[in-house]
Design a protein around this motif. Structure first.
Motif, PDB file in Angstrom:
ATOM      1  N   VAL A 197      56.184  72.792  61.247  1.00  0.00           N
ATOM      2  CA  VAL A 197      57.306  72.237  62.012  1.00  0.00           C
ATOM      3  C   VAL A 197      57.148  70.722  62.073  1.00  0.00           C
ATOM      4  O   VAL A 197      56.117  70.214  62.526  1.00  0.00           O
ATOM      5  N   THR A 198      58.132  69.986  61.621  1.00  0.00           N
ATOM      6  CA  THR A 198      58.045  68.526  61.619  1.00  0.00           C
ATOM      7  C   THR A 198      59.245  67.912  62.315  1.00  0.00           C
ATOM      8  O   THR A 198      60.372  68.412  62.213  1.00  0.00           O
ATOM      9  N   ASP A 199      58.968  66.823  63.015  1.00  0.00           N
ATOM     10  CA  ASP A 199      60.006  66.014  63.662  1.00  0.00           C
ATOM     11  C   ASP A 199      60.963  66.867  64.498  1.00  0.00           C
ATOM     12  O   ASP A 199      62.189  66.698  64.455  1.00  0.00           O
ATOM     13  N   LYS A 200      60.385  67.728  65.290  1.00  0.00           N
ATOM     14  CA  LYS A 200      61.196  68.573  66.169  1.00  0.00           C
ATOM     15  C   LYS A 200      61.237  67.961  67.565  1.00  0.00           C
ATOM     16  O   LYS A 200      60.206  67.525  68.076  1.00  0.00           O
ATOM     17  N   PRO A 201      62.388  67.926  68.215  1.00  0.00           N
ATOM     18  CA  PRO A 201      62.470  67.327  69.552  1.00  0.00           C
ATOM     19  C   PRO A 201      61.691  68.140  70.588  1.00  0.00           C
ATOM     20  O   PRO A 201      61.614  69.371  70.513  1.00  0.00           O
ATOM     21  N   PHE A 202      61.107  67.423  71.571  1.00  0.00           N
ATOM     22  CA  PHE A 202      60.560  68.084  72.747  1.00  0.00           C
ATOM     23  C   PHE A 202      61.133  67.414  73.990  1.00  0.00           C
ATOM     24  O   PHE A 202      61.564  66.258  73.959  1.00  0.00           O
ATOM     25  N   LEU A 203      61.131  68.150  75.094  1.00  0.00           N
ATOM     26  CA  LEU A 203      61.749  67.674  76.332  1.00  0.00           C
ATOM     27  C   LEU A 203      61.050  68.321  77.508  1.00  0.00           C
ATOM     28  O   LEU A 203      60.997  69.553  77.600  1.00  0.00           O
ATOM     29  N   TYR A 204      60.476  67.486  78.387  1.00  0.00           N
ATOM     30  CA  TYR A 204      59.931  67.937  79.663  1.00  0.00           C
ATOM     31  C   TYR A 204      60.725  67.241  80.769  1.00  0.00           C
ATOM     32  O   TYR A 204      60.615  66.018  80.950  1.00  0.00           O
ATOM     33  N   PHE A 222      45.309  72.127  82.434  1.00  0.00           N
ATOM     34  CA  PHE A 222      45.904  73.124  81.547  1.00  0.00           C
ATOM     35  C   PHE A 222      46.160  72.507  80.181  1.00  0.00           C
ATOM     36  O   PHE A 222      46.551  71.348  80.085  1.00  0.00           O
ATOM     37  N   ALA A 223      45.950  73.277  79.116  1.00  0.00           N
ATOM     38  CA  ALA A 223      46.242  72.840  77.752  1.00  0.00           C
ATOM     39  C   ALA A 223      47.618  73.367  77.362  1.00  0.00           C
ATOM     40  O   ALA A 223      47.847  74.583  77.347  1.00  0.00           O
ATOM     41  N   LEU A 224      48.528  72.451  77.069  1.00  0.00           N
ATOM     42  CA  LEU A 224      49.902  72.819  76.735  1.00  0.00           C
ATOM     43  C   LEU A 224      50.203  72.440  75.292  1.00  0.00           C
ATOM     44  O   LEU A 224      49.958  71.301  74.880  1.00  0.00           O
ATOM     45  N   LEU A 225      50.722  73.394  74.541  1.00  0.00           N
ATOM     46  CA  LEU A 225      51.095  73.162  73.150  1.00  0.00           C
ATOM     47  C   LEU A 225      52.611  73.095  73.037  1.00  0.00           C
ATOM     48  O   LEU A 225      53.325  73.965  73.551  1.00  0.00           O
ATOM     49  N   LEU A 226      53.083  72.071  72.356  1.00  0.00           N
ATOM     50  CA  LEU A 226      54.520  71.952  72.127  1.00  0.00           C
ATOM     51  C   LEU A 226      55.030  73.090  71.252  1.00  0.00           C
ATOM     52  O   LEU A 226      56.182  73.522  71.383  1.00  0.00           O
ATOM     53  N   ILE A 249      59.597  63.505  69.785  1.00  0.00           N
ATOM     54  CA  ILE A 249      59.567  64.454  68.679  1.00  0.00           C
ATOM     55  C   ILE A 249      58.108  64.781  68.363  1.00  0.00           C
ATOM     56  O   ILE A 249      57.197  63.997  68.685  1.00  0.00           O
ATOM     57  N   TYR A 250      57.895  65.941  67.746  1.00  0.00           N
ATOM     58  CA  TYR A 250      56.520  66.348  67.449  1.00  0.00           C
ATOM     59  C   TYR A 250      56.456  67.068  66.113  1.00  0.00           C
ATOM     60  O   TYR A 250      57.458  67.540  65.567  1.00  0.00           O
ATOM     61  N   THR A 251      55.230  67.159  65.625  1.00  0.00           N
ATOM     62  CA  THR A 251      54.920  67.917  64.417  1.00  0.00           C
ATOM     63  C   THR A 251      53.784  68.878  64.732  1.00  0.00           C
ATOM     64  O   THR A 251      52.790  68.492  65.358  1.00  0.00           O
ATOM     65  N   SER A 252      53.958  70.130  64.318  1.00  0.00           N
ATOM     66  CA  SER A 252      52.931  71.137  64.537  1.00  0.00           C
ATOM     67  C   SER A 252      52.983  72.130  63.381  1.00  0.00           C
ATOM     68  O   SER A 252      53.971  72.853  63.218  1.00  0.00           O
ATOM     69  N   THR A 281      50.956  66.381  66.586  1.00  0.00           N
ATOM     70  CA  THR A 281      51.219  64.952  66.732  1.00  0.00           C
ATOM     71  C   THR A 281      52.591  64.785  67.375  1.00  0.00           C
ATOM     72  O   THR A 281      53.455  65.662  67.277  1.00  0.00           O
ATOM     73  N   TYR A 282      52.772  63.640  68.024  1.00  0.00           N
ATOM     74  CA  TYR A 282      54.042  63.410  68.705  1.00  0.00           C
ATOM     75  C   TYR A 282      54.312  61.913  68.838  1.00  0.00           C
ATOM     76  O   TYR A 282      53.404  61.082  68.773  1.00  0.00           O
ATOM     77  N   SER A 283      55.574  61.584  69.006  1.00  0.00           N
ATOM     78  CA  SER A 283      55.977  60.242  69.398  1.00  0.00           C
ATOM     79  C   SER A 283      56.888  60.380  70.609  1.00  0.00           C
ATOM     80  O   SER A 283      57.516  61.429  70.814  1.00  0.00           O
ATOM     81  N   VAL A 284      56.946  59.334  71.399  1.00  0.00           N
ATOM     82  CA  VAL A 284      57.667  59.374  72.675  1.00  0.00           C
ATOM     83  C   VAL A 284      58.889  58.470  72.595  1.00  0.00           C
ATOM     84  O   VAL A 284      58.777  57.302  72.214  1.00  0.00           O
TER      85      VAL A 284
END
Length: 253
Positions: free
Chosen positions: A166-173, A220-224, A160-163, A59-62
């Motif tokens: 791992v919870t509420d971890k930042p992601f950046l593209y 392509f399937a991309l996993l955070l 941020i994402y949860t996997s 899950t993620y939020s932007v």
């Protein structure tokens, strides 16, 4: 006799000038408005407040979504193209600024068009920062430049994402081109749902949806959880922009 020749020449000159004048005034021009809507699946993207499910049970939020649209070309039903002036054909779509999501193109040849082509990012001929001086201040102010030497960020996508555990971890593209060897510029062609008649009497609108989900999952399937910080990445950055070419869709007004 000489007088007759002179009169004949004057008449011919007048006819030529009149024909040229008619040619100059016969071309009609019109405007076109293009509206971009950012979605997640079928729902409008909401920054910071909504959480979305994606592939891989993540899950993620932007928190931020910005991207560059460029090099707009319209094609008519005979295959003829109207190329919008390139120096004026760079636009920054920012989810946080609603007015940035509407682009108005002016002085387009009146015609019936069947498709639109646009670039995602900035092509190599204008890279890193050649020939689009009027766009540089906008890109710099919006954080869409790495530096004057490194060039543009075509996509700025953060949250941020949860996997799993791992919870509420930042992601950046942050995706752009890096020299001739890592060219992440892409061109996208979309057919209009029906022929678009453009004239001086009205300004038609084209609505284009951008599905954020497809950044993660198209070709392509991309996993955070595999990699949550993708920038100068010769393996994953091209996968992201290839996915993005499948994320745009024209919809009814």
């Amino acid at each position: 006799m000489e007088t007759i020749k002179q009169i004949s020449l004057i008449l011919i000159l007048c006819l030529v000038l009149n024909a040229c004048s008619s040619d100059n005034t016969s071309q009609e021009f019109g405007d076109l408005e293009i509206n971009f809507t950012n979605l997640v699946g079928g729902n409008n993207l909401e920054l910071n407040t909504e959480t979305y499910a994606k592939n891989g049970d993540e899950t993620y939020s932007v928190s931020e979504l910005k991207y560059i649209i460029s090099n707009i070309v319209l094609t008519d039903n005979n295959g003829n193209q109207f190329v919008y002036p390139q120096a004026e054909s760079y636009f920054l779509i920012n989810e946080a600024i609603p007015q940035s999501q509407s682009i108005k193109l002016e002085n387009i040849n009146a015609n019936t068009y069947t498709s639109i082509t646009f670039g995602f990012g900035v092509d190599q001929s204008k890279y890193p920062l050649n020939g689009v001086d009027n766009f540089v201040p906008t890109a710099e102010e919006q954080g869409m430049l790495w530096s004057w030497s490194a060039g543009y960020k075509f996509l700025k996508f953060e949250g941020i994402y949860t996997s799993g555990n791992v919870t509420d971890k930042p992601f950046l593209y942050h995706i752009g081109s890096h020299g001739q060897n890592l060219d992440n510029y892409r061109e996208i062609t979309l057919n209009f749902l029906q022929p678009l008649a453009l004239s001086s009497s009205e300004t038609p609108e084209v609505n284009i949806n951008f599905d954020v989900q497809k950044i993660f999952n198209a070709d392509f399937a991309l996993l955070l959880s595999d990699k949550d910080d993708i920038q100068i990445d010769p393996e994953n950055a091209p996968k992201i922009v290839d996915n993005i070419t499948k994320a745009f869709e024209i919809v009814l007004n």
